[in-house]
Motif scaffolding. Structure first.
Motif, mmCIF file in Angstrom:
data_model
loop_
_atom_site.group_PDB
_atom_site.id
_atom_site.type_symbol
_atom_site.label_atom_id
_atom_site.label_comp_id
_atom_site.label_asym_id
_atom_site.label_seq_id
_atom_site.Cartn_x
_atom_site.Cartn_y
_atom_site.Cartn_z
ATOM 1 N N GLY A 190 -4.537 4.567 -4.284
ATOM 2 C CA GLY A 190 -3.634 3.070 -3.936
ATOM 3 C C GLY A 190 -4.655 2.548 -2.678
ATOM 4 N N VAL A 191 -4.494 3.534 -1.783
ATOM 5 C CA VAL A 191 -5.463 2.767 -0.361
ATOM 6 C C VAL A 191 -6.762 2.381 -0.291
ATOM 7 C CG1 VAL A 191 -6.591 3.883 1.926
ATOM 8 C CG2 VAL A 191 -4.367 4.181 1.531
ATOM 9 N N ILE A 208 -5.915 -0.962 -2.269
ATOM 10 C CA ILE A 208 -4.709 -2.607 -1.744
ATOM 11 C C ILE A 208 -4.659 -1.896 -0.664
ATOM 12 C CG2 ILE A 208 -2.288 -3.140 -1.550
ATOM 13 C CD1 ILE A 208 -2.087 -1.133 -4.234
ATOM 14 N N PRO A 221 -4.461 4.160 6.547
ATOM 15 C CA PRO A 221 -4.514 3.677 5.990
ATOM 16 C C PRO A 221 -5.799 2.340 5.877
ATOM 17 C CG PRO A 221 -3.219 2.890 7.444
ATOM 18 C CD PRO A 221 -3.958 4.622 7.536
ATOM 19 N N GLN A 231 1.011 -1.038 0.160
ATOM 20 C CA GLN A 231 0.422 -0.368 0.418
ATOM 21 C C GLN A 231 0.652 1.276 -0.461
ATOM 22 O OE1 GLN A 231 -2.085 2.370 3.373
ATOM 23 N NE2 GLN A 231 -3.786 0.533 2.638
ATOM 24 N N ASN A 273 -4.370 -2.684 3.821
ATOM 25 C CA ASN A 273 -2.995 -2.465 4.907
ATOM 26 C C ASN A 273 -2.599 -3.635 6.198
ATOM 27 O OD1 ASN A 273 -0.555 -2.257 6.193
ATOM 28 N ND2 ASN A 273 0.083 -0.079 5.480
ATOM 29 N N ASN A 293 1.992 4.999 1.132
ATOM 30 C CA ASN A 293 1.386 5.458 2.383
ATOM 31 C C ASN A 293 3.034 5.367 2.892
ATOM 32 O OD1 ASN A 293 -0.535 6.652 3.825
ATOM 33 N ND2 ASN A 293 -1.208 4.936 3.941
#
Length: 306
Positions: free
Chosen positions: A225-226, A229, A248, A94, A231, A96
């Protein structure tokens, strides 16, 4: 303006603490609860960097292991006139990043392998500048103080019935309402302070990197992306979520009462307005720009840092 807002919110926390202590605990119980909260949060404050980095299995890197990232952070720290923080990489897909540490002399920045693969050089510089802004603004200290107050309020509200003499205690309905509503109000104020500090870190980060539009572009990509994907480490340790540049745990952060982060769209708009005020042009990119722009490698395995 964000500093004024933070001060007002912290004053509200202090007033709430006094009111809850008066209603439930009296002076003696209030001091006991405050002592417990201060001791707990002082431990967290002095060890915040170690606890946060260990929680996410972060690996410290140097100029040999991660030359591009390390030199980027060093150059940005010099521009910000602050000490060079330690640099860490988190092996996490992820995209971040976060900063931690009790002060600029004892600070660290951490970036995931996902963000190194996703962002361009200028975008990543914007993210690192944002994290350096948190360090420069002593946001860790601010959040430690608010956590202390919120923890003290929750402690008093939970155990208020055991403090003070029988004559000092309110009726059961008042006790119940305070026990439920006081921690809720403290949490809302604490989260509002956290959101205020994110806006300020965006603004100062834009100044440090010299390109607020690049940071805006980075926020858009990270949020995308978060959203796609997960975390898993953050999901298991949600108490660390407020540290990251984008929450996240979810890609749909809103300016709601219970959000630790401002709405990403609002942050992007503020950064683009800052860019225009600085005489810069450009558009904040959406979620379609590819990872090929990243100079740090591609694929699942680490690039030049490992």
């Amino acid at each position: 303006m964000n500093y004024v807002r933070t001060g007002m919110l912290m004053a509200a926390l202090t007033a709430l603490f006094g009111a809850v202590g008066y209603l439930l605990a009296g002076a003696g119980g209030m001091m006991i609860a405050l002592g417990i909260a201060v001791a707990t949060n002082l431990f967290s404050y002095w060890n915040s960097d170690k606890l946060a980095l260990a929680a996410h299995n972060a690996e410290e890197v140097d100029e040999r292991r991660a030359p591009e990232l390390y030199s980027m952070v060093r150059d940005l720290a010099a521009r910000a006139n602050m000490p060079m923080p330690r640099v860490y990489i988190i092996h996490e897909d992820q995209p971040n990043a976060f900063a931690t540490g009790r002060n600029p002399q004892n600070a660290a920045v951490a970036a995931t392998t996902g963000i190194l693969r996703t962002l361009s050089y200028d975008e990543l510089a914007g993210v690192m500048a944002h994290e350096l802004a948190h360090i420069k603004n002593h946001d860790t200290l601010t959040m430690t103080i608010t956590a202390t107050m919120a923890g003290a309020i929750s402690t008093i509200a939970s155990f208020g019935m055991f403090f003070g003499s029988r004559d000092q205690r309110p009726n059961f309905i008042v006790q119940l309402l305070v026990m439920v509503l006081a921690p809720l109000a403290a949490t809302i104020i604490q989260m509002a302070i956290s959101r205020s500090r994110e806006y300020e870190a965006d603004r100062l980060g834009g100044e440090i990197c010299g390109n607020p539009a690049a940071l805006a572009d980075a926020l858009a990509k990270i949020a995308g992306g978060v959203a796609h994907i997960p975390n898993e480490t953050a999901e298991q340790k949600p108490a660390t979520a407020h540290m990251f540049i984008i929450n996240p745990l979810s890609g749909r952060g809103m300016d709601s009462l219970f959000s630790t982060h401002p709405d990403t769209g609002n942050r992007i708009a503020a950064l683009m307005e800052q860019a225009r005020a600085m005489g810069l042009s450009g558009q904040a990119g959406g979620f379609l720009r590819g990872a090929a722009q990243s100079p740090f490698g591609s694929g699942r395995e680490p690039g030049p840092w490992g």
